[in-house]
Design an enzyme around this catalytic site. Structure first.
Site, PDB file in Angstrom:
ATOM      1  N   MET A   1       2.236   1.755  -7.408  1.00  0.00           N
ATOM      2  CA  MET A   1       3.330   2.236  -8.239  1.00  0.00           C
ATOM      3  C   MET A   1       4.289   1.093  -8.567  1.00  0.00           C
ATOM      4  O   MET A   1       5.436   1.314  -8.945  1.00  0.00           O
ATOM      5  CB  MET A   1       4.091   3.378  -7.543  1.00  0.00           C
ATOM      6  CG  MET A   1       3.266   4.632  -7.417  1.00  0.00           C
ATOM      7  SD  MET A   1       4.249   6.157  -7.309  1.00  0.00           S
ATOM      8  CE  MET A   1       5.266   5.827  -5.898  1.00  0.00           C
TER       9      MET A   1
ATOM     10  N   LEU B   1       5.650  -4.557  -6.253  1.00  0.00           N
ATOM     11  CA  LEU B   1       4.629  -5.107  -5.370  1.00  0.00           C
ATOM     12  C   LEU B   1       5.226  -6.047  -4.328  1.00  0.00           C
ATOM     13  O   LEU B   1       6.223  -6.730  -4.569  1.00  0.00           O
ATOM     14  CB  LEU B   1       3.572  -5.855  -6.182  1.00  0.00           C
ATOM     15  CG  LEU B   1       2.842  -5.061  -7.274  1.00  0.00           C
ATOM     16  CD1 LEU B   1       1.681  -5.883  -7.827  1.00  0.00           C
ATOM     17  CD2 LEU B   1       2.348  -3.726  -6.764  1.00  0.00           C
TER      18      LEU B   1
ATOM     19  N   GLU C   1       3.944  -8.089  -0.212  1.00  0.00           N
ATOM     20  CA  GLU C   1       2.828  -8.732   0.474  1.00  0.00           C
ATOM     21  C   GLU C   1       1.749  -7.736   0.881  1.00  0.00           C
ATOM     22  O   GLU C   1       0.561  -8.081   0.966  1.00  0.00           O
ATOM     23  CB  GLU C   1       3.339  -9.493   1.706  1.00  0.00           C
ATOM     24  CG  GLU C   1       2.260 -10.202   2.513  1.00  0.00           C
ATOM     25  CD  GLU C   1       1.442 -11.187   1.695  1.00  0.00           C
ATOM     26  OE1 GLU C   1       0.280 -11.439   2.075  1.00  0.00           O
ATOM     27  OE2 GLU C   1       1.952 -11.719   0.685  1.00  0.00           O
TER      28      GLU C   1
ATOM     29  N   HIS D   1       0.718  -5.168  -0.928  1.00  0.00           N
ATOM     30  CA  HIS D   1      -0.129  -5.038  -2.107  1.00  0.00           C
ATOM     31  C   HIS D   1      -0.960  -6.307  -2.324  1.00  0.00           C
ATOM     32  O   HIS D   1      -2.131  -6.239  -2.701  1.00  0.00           O
ATOM     33  CB  HIS D   1       0.725  -4.785  -3.355  1.00  0.00           C
ATOM     34  CG  HIS D   1       1.528  -3.527  -3.302  1.00  0.00           C
ATOM     35  ND1 HIS D   1       2.875  -3.522  -3.056  1.00  0.00           N
ATOM     36  CD2 HIS D   1       1.171  -2.226  -3.460  1.00  0.00           C
ATOM     37  CE1 HIS D   1       3.326  -2.284  -3.078  1.00  0.00           C
ATOM     38  NE2 HIS D   1       2.313  -1.476  -3.314  1.00  0.00           N
TER      39      HIS D   1
ATOM     40  N   GLN E   1      -3.957   1.612   4.746  1.00  0.00           N
ATOM     41  CA  GLN E   1      -3.963   2.551   5.856  1.00  0.00           C
ATOM     42  C   GLN E   1      -2.565   3.012   6.254  1.00  0.00           C
ATOM     43  O   GLN E   1      -2.429   3.971   7.009  1.00  0.00           O
ATOM     44  CB  GLN E   1      -4.649   1.917   7.072  1.00  0.00           C
ATOM     45  CG  GLN E   1      -6.142   1.740   6.897  1.00  0.00           C
ATOM     46  CD  GLN E   1      -6.783   1.046   8.085  1.00  0.00           C
ATOM     47  OE1 GLN E   1      -6.095   0.581   8.999  1.00  0.00           O
ATOM     48  NE2 GLN E   1      -8.095   0.951   8.078  1.00  0.00           N
TER      49      GLN E   1
ATOM     50  N   GLN F   1      -2.912   9.947   2.800  1.00  0.00           N
ATOM     51  CA  GLN F   1      -3.292   9.733   1.405  1.00  0.00           C
ATOM     52  C   GLN F   1      -4.696   9.148   1.325  1.00  0.00           C
ATOM     53  O   GLN F   1      -5.525   9.593   0.519  1.00  0.00           O
ATOM     54  CB  GLN F   1      -2.300   8.796   0.731  1.00  0.00           C
ATOM     55  CG  GLN F   1      -2.707   8.377  -0.683  1.00  0.00           C
ATOM     56  CD  GLN F   1      -1.647   7.551  -1.362  1.00  0.00           C
ATOM     57  OE1 GLN F   1      -0.649   8.076  -1.836  1.00  0.00           O
ATOM     58  NE2 GLN F   1      -1.844   6.233  -1.403  1.00  0.00           N
TER      59      GLN F   1
END
Length: 395
Positions: free
Chosen positions: A14, A17, A19, A21, A136, A141
């Site tokens: 989303m 961003l 680290e 991501h 994780q 999700q």
């Protein structure tokens, strides 16, 4: 962009961003190799925000996101508008997350996972990847996305990447930027609670092993046996070992109690931590495990500090073997990817179980030098018309 002949990976975010991501993107880059493609999606999905949540103030930093994605190895940043993803307004038909979607995060945020799965399904169709990488940190999700891909026969392999943490243990999240200095100090209680449970469980396991090695001798003999093992505190250990040998340890209860003690203390801080839930769950369905449970479980926590809601989790093993946070999450059709030598956790996604396979893939070809990826609101390619299985194998 043309698909080419290589494997395509997608990392859904989303935006805002960080680290975590970047870890997802680098992991995807290594997995697909120099001939593959890495697509990063940036889309703040309104369907997964409930009334009163932070949709309007959610950080939007596209220019910085493109720079980070390029440095981490992305080829394309796909950043569609809301109108492009949902032409004509909110979709009348959505994907339901089922029973797993009503627990924990689903109970606290009704409809959240239906919104997540609906946009994930659309983005999987629009980007047509062979692999999709999720963090994780958003364990529930990751579980519902994995279940959707398996149950609805999506031609994609779901890959889970361990949580990235700050040096002080706080799990990386785009929402961390909302925290003031004092609030951030309080927020450290989430990871501290999880680590306390892990460490207490490891101590209980060490005691169990010691009890087994000493055996069921009378107390003086037991003390002597401990002394022979080089223990300086033989008498105290003899008492502890006798206690351990008296019956089976209840690892889940021990882990819950250790974590809750930390969270109870944090509730008295200024500013306080307001607990939403602390749950020790089966990875396959996210139901609470009993005290006699053996196997892998997820200890998950959600809480508010000020107006910011944060989540975190750790994986624990009960029963045979040394309990520890593990990188292999048993319980769903996902592959786990490891990005650093430490297995203690990594990465978060757009706001993330049947059989798990080991993800230690063979070394990929060297990734290309970072260059600015193209930014587009048009899907990278038309979805393939030939049905595919995981990793693009045709069915």
């Amino acid at each position: 962009m043309p698909r080419g002949t290589g494997v395509r990976a997608v990392v859904m975010t989303m935006g805002a961003l960080h680290e975590g991501h970047a870890t997802l993107i680098r992991t995807a880059r290594r997995r697909v190799g120099s001939e593959g493609q890495v697509v990063v999606t940036v889309f703040v999905n309104p369907l997964q925000f409930g009334a009163g949540e932070d949709l309007d103030r959610y950080p939007r930093t596209l220019d910085a996101d493109v720079e980070l994605a390029a440095a981490a190895g992305a080829d394309v940043v796909f950043a569609p508008s809301v109108d492009e993803v949902y032409p004509g307004g909110e979709p009348q038909i959505r994907i339901a997350a089922g029973p797993m979607g009503t627990l924990l995060e689903g109970a606290s945020r009704p409809g959240h996972f239906d919104g997540v799965l609906t946009v994930v399904a659309k983005l999987l169709h629009l980007t047509a990847p062979d692999l999709a990488f999720y963090g994780q940190k958003d364990a529930q999700q990751l579980a519902v996305i994995t279940r959707m891909a398996a149950d609805l026969n999506f031609p994609v392999e779901i890959v889970g990447v361990p949580t990235v943490r700050e040096d002080d243990g706080l799990a990386l999240s785009s929402r961390n930027r909302y925290l003031s200095g004092p609030e951030r100090c309080t927020a450290l209680a989430l990871s501290a609670a999880l680590f306390a449970a892990r460490d207490r469980l490891a101590a209980e396991e060490a005691l169990r092993v010691r009890a087994a090695s000493v055996g069921h001798h009378p107390a003086p003999d037991r003390a002597a046996a401990l002394a022979a093992l080089g223990e300086d505190r033989a008498a105290a250990d003899a008492h502890a070992v006798a206690y351990a040998a008296a019956g089976a340890l209840h690892g889940p209860a021990v882990a819950r109690a250790a974590a809750r003690a930390v969270l109870d203390d944090a509730a008295r801080l200024d500013p306080p931590l307001t607990l939403d839930y602390l749950a020790l769950v089966d990875p396959s369905d996210f139901t609470e495990v009993p005290d006699a449970y053996e196997g892998e479980a997820i200890l998950a926590v959600a809480a508010k500090v000020g107006t910011t809601r944060l989540i975190d989790n750790i994986r624990l093993v009960f029963g045979a073997g040394r309990p520890e946070a593990t990188a292999a999450h048993q319980g769903g059709a996902t592959t786990e990817a490891s990005d650093t030598a430490d297995t203690a956790d990594k990465a978060d996604t757009a706001d993330t179980v049947d059989t798990v396979t080991s993800a230690a893939a063979a070394p990929s070809p060297a990734a290309p030098s970072p260059s600015t990826p193209s930014v587009t609101s048009t899907p990278p390619t038309t979805p393939p018309t030939t049905p595919q299985g995981p990793l693009g194998a045709t069915r």
